[in-house]
Scaffold this motif. Structure first.
Motif, PDB file in Angstrom:
ATOM      1  N   GLY A 366      88.106 -87.289-111.333  1.00  0.00           N
ATOM      2  CA  GLY A 366      88.296 -86.025-110.632  1.00  0.00           C
ATOM      3  C   GLY A 366      89.508 -85.233-111.062  1.00  0.00           C
ATOM      4  N   THR A 367      90.159 -85.645-112.149  1.00  0.00           N
ATOM      5  CA  THR A 367      91.310 -84.902-112.643  1.00  0.00           C
ATOM      6  C   THR A 367      90.890 -83.903-113.715  1.00  0.00           C
ATOM      7  N   LEU A 368      91.650 -82.810-113.827  1.00  0.00           N
ATOM      8  CA  LEU A 368      91.432 -81.780-114.837  1.00  0.00           C
ATOM      9  C   LEU A 368      92.606 -81.764-115.790  1.00  0.00           C
ATOM     10  N   TRP A 369      92.311 -81.711-117.077  1.00  0.00           N
ATOM     11  CA  TRP A 369      93.326 -81.715-118.124  1.00  0.00           C
ATOM     12  C   TRP A 369      93.095 -80.545-119.066  1.00  0.00           C
ATOM     13  N   GLY A 370      94.166 -80.059-119.712  1.00  0.00           N
ATOM     14  CA  GLY A 370      94.047 -78.950-120.644  1.00  0.00           C
ATOM     15  C   GLY A 370      94.846 -79.190-121.902  1.00  0.00           C
ATOM     16  N   THR A 371      94.390 -78.599-123.000  1.00  0.00           N
ATOM     17  CA  THR A 371      95.092 -78.734-124.271  1.00  0.00           C
ATOM     18  C   THR A 371      94.870 -77.481-125.101  1.00  0.00           C
ATOM     19  N   GLY A 372      95.820 -77.194-126.007  1.00  0.00           N
ATOM     20  CA  GLY A 372      95.683 -76.065-126.905  1.00  0.00           C
ATOM     21  C   GLY A 372      96.537 -74.876-126.543  1.00  0.00           C
ATOM     22  N   TRP A 373      96.021 -73.692-126.849  1.00  0.00           N
ATOM     23  CA  TRP A 373      96.760 -72.445-126.661  1.00  0.00           C
ATOM     24  C   TRP A 373      97.049 -72.217-125.182  1.00  0.00           C
ATOM     25  N   ASN A 374      98.299 -71.830-124.908  1.00  0.00           N
ATOM     26  CA  ASN A 374      98.723 -71.641-123.522  1.00  0.00           C
ATOM     27  C   ASN A 374      99.601 -70.406-123.373  1.00  0.00           C
ATOM     28  N   GLY A 375      99.459 -69.467-124.312  1.00  0.00           N
ATOM     29  CA  GLY A 375     100.321 -68.294-124.320  1.00  0.00           C
ATOM     30  C   GLY A 375     100.220 -67.431-123.087  1.00  0.00           C
ATOM     31  N   PHE A 376      99.105 -67.501-122.372  1.00  0.00           N
ATOM     32  CA  PHE A 376      98.925 -66.748-121.133  1.00  0.00           C
ATOM     33  C   PHE A 376      98.776 -67.684-119.933  1.00  0.00           C
ATOM     34  N   SER A 377      99.295 -68.902-120.094  1.00  0.00           N
ATOM     35  CA  SER A 377      99.261 -69.920-119.031  1.00  0.00           C
ATOM     36  C   SER A 377      97.842 -70.290-118.637  1.00  0.00           C
ATOM     37  N   GLN A 378      96.916 -70.181-119.585  1.00  0.00           N
ATOM     38  CA  GLN A 378      95.528 -70.516-119.281  1.00  0.00           C
ATOM     39  C   GLN A 378      95.315 -72.006-119.033  1.00  0.00           C
ATOM     40  N   LEU A 379      96.307 -72.840-119.371  1.00  0.00           N
ATOM     41  CA  LEU A 379      96.210 -74.261-119.055  1.00  0.00           C
ATOM     42  C   LEU A 379      96.683 -74.551-117.634  1.00  0.00           C
ATOM     43  N   GLY A 380      97.352 -73.575-117.005  1.00  0.00           N
ATOM     44  CA  GLY A 380      97.718 -73.715-115.611  1.00  0.00           C
ATOM     45  C   GLY A 380      98.771 -74.756-115.318  1.00  0.00           C
ATOM     46  N   GLY A 382     102.027 -74.302-115.435  1.00  0.00           N
ATOM     47  CA  GLY A 382     103.284 -73.677-115.048  1.00  0.00           C
ATOM     48  C   GLY A 382     104.117 -73.178-116.195  1.00  0.00           C
ATOM     49  N   THR A 383     103.616 -73.297-117.433  1.00  0.00           N
ATOM     50  CA  THR A 383     104.358 -72.866-118.610  1.00  0.00           C
ATOM     51  C   THR A 383     103.488 -71.955-119.470  1.00  0.00           C
ATOM     52  N   ASP A 384     104.066 -71.471-120.575  1.00  0.00           N
ATOM     53  CA  ASP A 384     103.282 -70.778-121.590  1.00  0.00           C
ATOM     54  C   ASP A 384     103.418 -71.502-122.933  1.00  0.00           C
ATOM     55  N   THR A 385     103.602 -72.815-122.862  1.00  0.00           N
ATOM     56  CA  THR A 385     103.792 -73.653-124.037  1.00  0.00           C
ATOM     57  C   THR A 385     102.466 -74.269-124.477  1.00  0.00           C
ATOM     58  N   ASP A 386     102.145 -74.135-125.769  1.00  0.00           N
ATOM     59  CA  ASP A 386     100.943 -74.772-126.299  1.00  0.00           C
ATOM     60  C   ASP A 386     101.045 -76.291-126.165  1.00  0.00           C
TER      61      ASP A 386
END
Length: 536
Positions: A366-380, A382-386
């Protein structure tokens, strides 16, 4: 995953509760008073987005959406066209962390700058960019507040500027940009409202400028742009304005920018289209393929991004191939992969950003994970770091060994010339820390505490810390440092660190973690109580 480049076979709140009878009125009012006071003082706090298990997610061009098992819809990333649906669009508007916008939702889709969701009653809702009619509301007016489009809908997918949805009767409908024939209605005329394309459809996927769908007899059909052979029909036709059959016995499909993937009932994965970055995963230097080629077996679902591809095997392992310049493959590097590489285990489903370079991963826990481009905080996070390795975004629990922050850093107000220490407490083994100010790494700030000595106005801003180990990463809530005029060196708030130099540097303190104030702890306690009271 519902959404651009994903399989639509996957079906897919804050709540106000009455005052519990077993809590006295005076105590209840006191709790609410303390809650309000704590919110006013603890400015570093942010809403929790991990109160329930994540069930599905959709990666768009510059934004992301996901659902939790209580039916809540959460959004993060850029909101320039209103694609987050919170009523507050703008080129400088975005959510660094997930924000809930509605509930009672069972499916989502994210396009380049537009989004959809389906409610439990079968109504389809749209928000975001609409300059080609891709929302299907009969206008070309962008929407920052969701607008209802259709009823009786069971699946939806969004491409660059066009969209498709399937009704419960199996009919396929299309709207939006149609220059390349991606709507499949026999014309190159953009459409809004939706136009009916065919019947007997069970799944569909919208790429950037082409579309794929599966009929109930297992046949795969394609239409739209074919400049790299992404339709897989073996022809040199530049585009197809009406659907053409390309395969049989198909159970899952994904359309990317200029490539496509599909899975047959025997679990074999087939790919076609552009291969400039290895997104077909065939291990060859071929620039494109206009006939599908088998690249893997034992596959149950697929996702296609701009120039990368993901697939999940029956054992729950996630595999990736293609472009990796932003870390979108999640294998810890930024090197392209021309053959599939395993990047995670225990995966339920994955989504690759439409025309983008980020990926979302939903795990079985039930966890959500993100990777890759994060320039617009699309990974959520709290940062804008890839991110080149996946970072935890939401969900009830973390895999064994993954870091979890138990005490967040606290916002502080310090006089110029003073000393201040931020601290974090986290669980997990072999942890590493990286403190950041206003989204940029602070050199040398790599401990559980971070001390700023001889504080100046240049130190003011939002301070966060990324806690990592081999199992993943987690980012703290932002803690604001406010600097006021005056000189009180050594007398800053929360100064438990052992840094005694008087220079103007920010460094990682060697002392104990910055203890949170009682008011902050009270706020956390009350919020946890309110969340427990609100849950069924």
């Amino acid at each position: 995953m519902p959404g651009a480049g994903s399989d639509l076979l996957i079906p897919c709140t804050h709540m106000k509760s009455p005052m519990p009878a077993n809590i006295p009125t005076a105590s209840f009012l006191l709790c609410n008073t303390v809650f309000i006071l704590c919110l006013l003082s603890a400015t570093g706090l942010a809403p929790q987005a991990d109160a329930a298990s994540v069930t599905t997610a959709a990666a768009g061009g510059y934004h992301s959406l996901y659902l939790t098992d209580d039916g809540a819809l959460w959004v993060m990333g850029w909101n320039d066209n209103g694609q987050l649906g919170d009523g507050n669009p703008g080129s400088d508007m975005y959510h660094r962390t997930p924000a809930q916008i509605t509930n009672d939702v069972r499916a989502v889709a994210a396009g380049n700058r537009h989004s959809f969701f389906i409610k439990n009653d079968g109504t389809l809702w749209a928000m975001g960019g609409n300059y080609a009619g891709q929302l299907g509301d009969g206008t070309i007016v962008s929407r920052s507040i969701p607008v209802q489009i259709a009823t009786g809908v069971i699946a939806v997918t969004a491409g660059d500027r066009h969209s498709l949805f399937i009704k419960s009767d199996g009919s396929l409908w299309a709207m939006g940009f149609n220059k390349h024939g991606q709507l499949g209605d026999g014309t190159d005329t953009s459409r809004s409202p939706p136009v009916k394309i065919t019947t007997g459809v069970v799944a569909a996927s919208a790429g950037s400028y082409h579309s794929l769908f599966i009929k109930n007899d297992g046949t795969l059909w394609a239409m739209g742009n074919n400049d790299f052979g992404q339709l897989g029909d073996g022809s040199a036709a530049y585009y197809r304005r009406t659907p053409v059959q390309v395969a049989a016995d198909v159970i899952a499909v994904a359309a990317g920018n200029a490539h496509s993937l599909f899975v047959k009932s025997d679990g074999t994965l087939w790919t076609m289209g552009t291969n400039l970055n290895g997104e077909l995963g065939d291990g060859t230097p071929a620039e494109y393929r206009n006939i599908p080629m088998q690249v893997a077996a034992g596959v149950v679902s697929v996702a296609a991004g701009n120039t990368h591809s993901l697939f999940v095997k029956s054992d729950g392992s996630l595999w990736a191939m293609g472009a990796n310049y932003r870390g979108q493959l999640g294998n810890g590097s930024t090197t392209d992969q021309r053959t599939p590489v395993q990047v995670a285990t225990g995966v339920l489903a994955a989504s690759a950003g439409e025309g983008s370079a980020h990926s979302l991963i939903v795990k079985n826990d039930g966890t959500l994970w993100g990777t890759g481009w994060n320039g617009f905080s699309q990974l959520g996070d709290g940062t804008d770091t890839d991110r080149s390795t996946s970072v935890h975004i939401a969900g009830d629990s973390l895999p064994t060994g993954a870091p979890a922050i138990t005490t967040q850093p606290v916002s502080q107000n310090v006089s110029a010339g003073g000393l201040v220490t931020f601290g974090v407490v986290a669980t997990g083994s072999n942890l590493t820390y990286q403190w950041r100010k206003n989204g940029a790494d602070i050199s040398g700030a790599s401990g559980a505490t971070h001390t700023v000595s001889n504080v100046q106005q240049t130190h003011a801003g939002s301070h966060t810390v990324i806690v990592s180990n081999v199992y993943g990463s987690v980012t703290s809530y932002p803690a604001m440092l406010t600097v006021t005029a005056g000189s009180s060196a050594g007398n800053g708030n929360n100064n438990d660190g052992n840094v005694n130099d008087d220079n103007n540097d920010e460094s990682s303190g060697g002392g104990g973690g910055g203890a949170p104030s009682l008011l902050w702890l009270g706020a956390v306690g009350v919020m946890l109580l309110r969340r427990r009271m609100a849950r069924p």
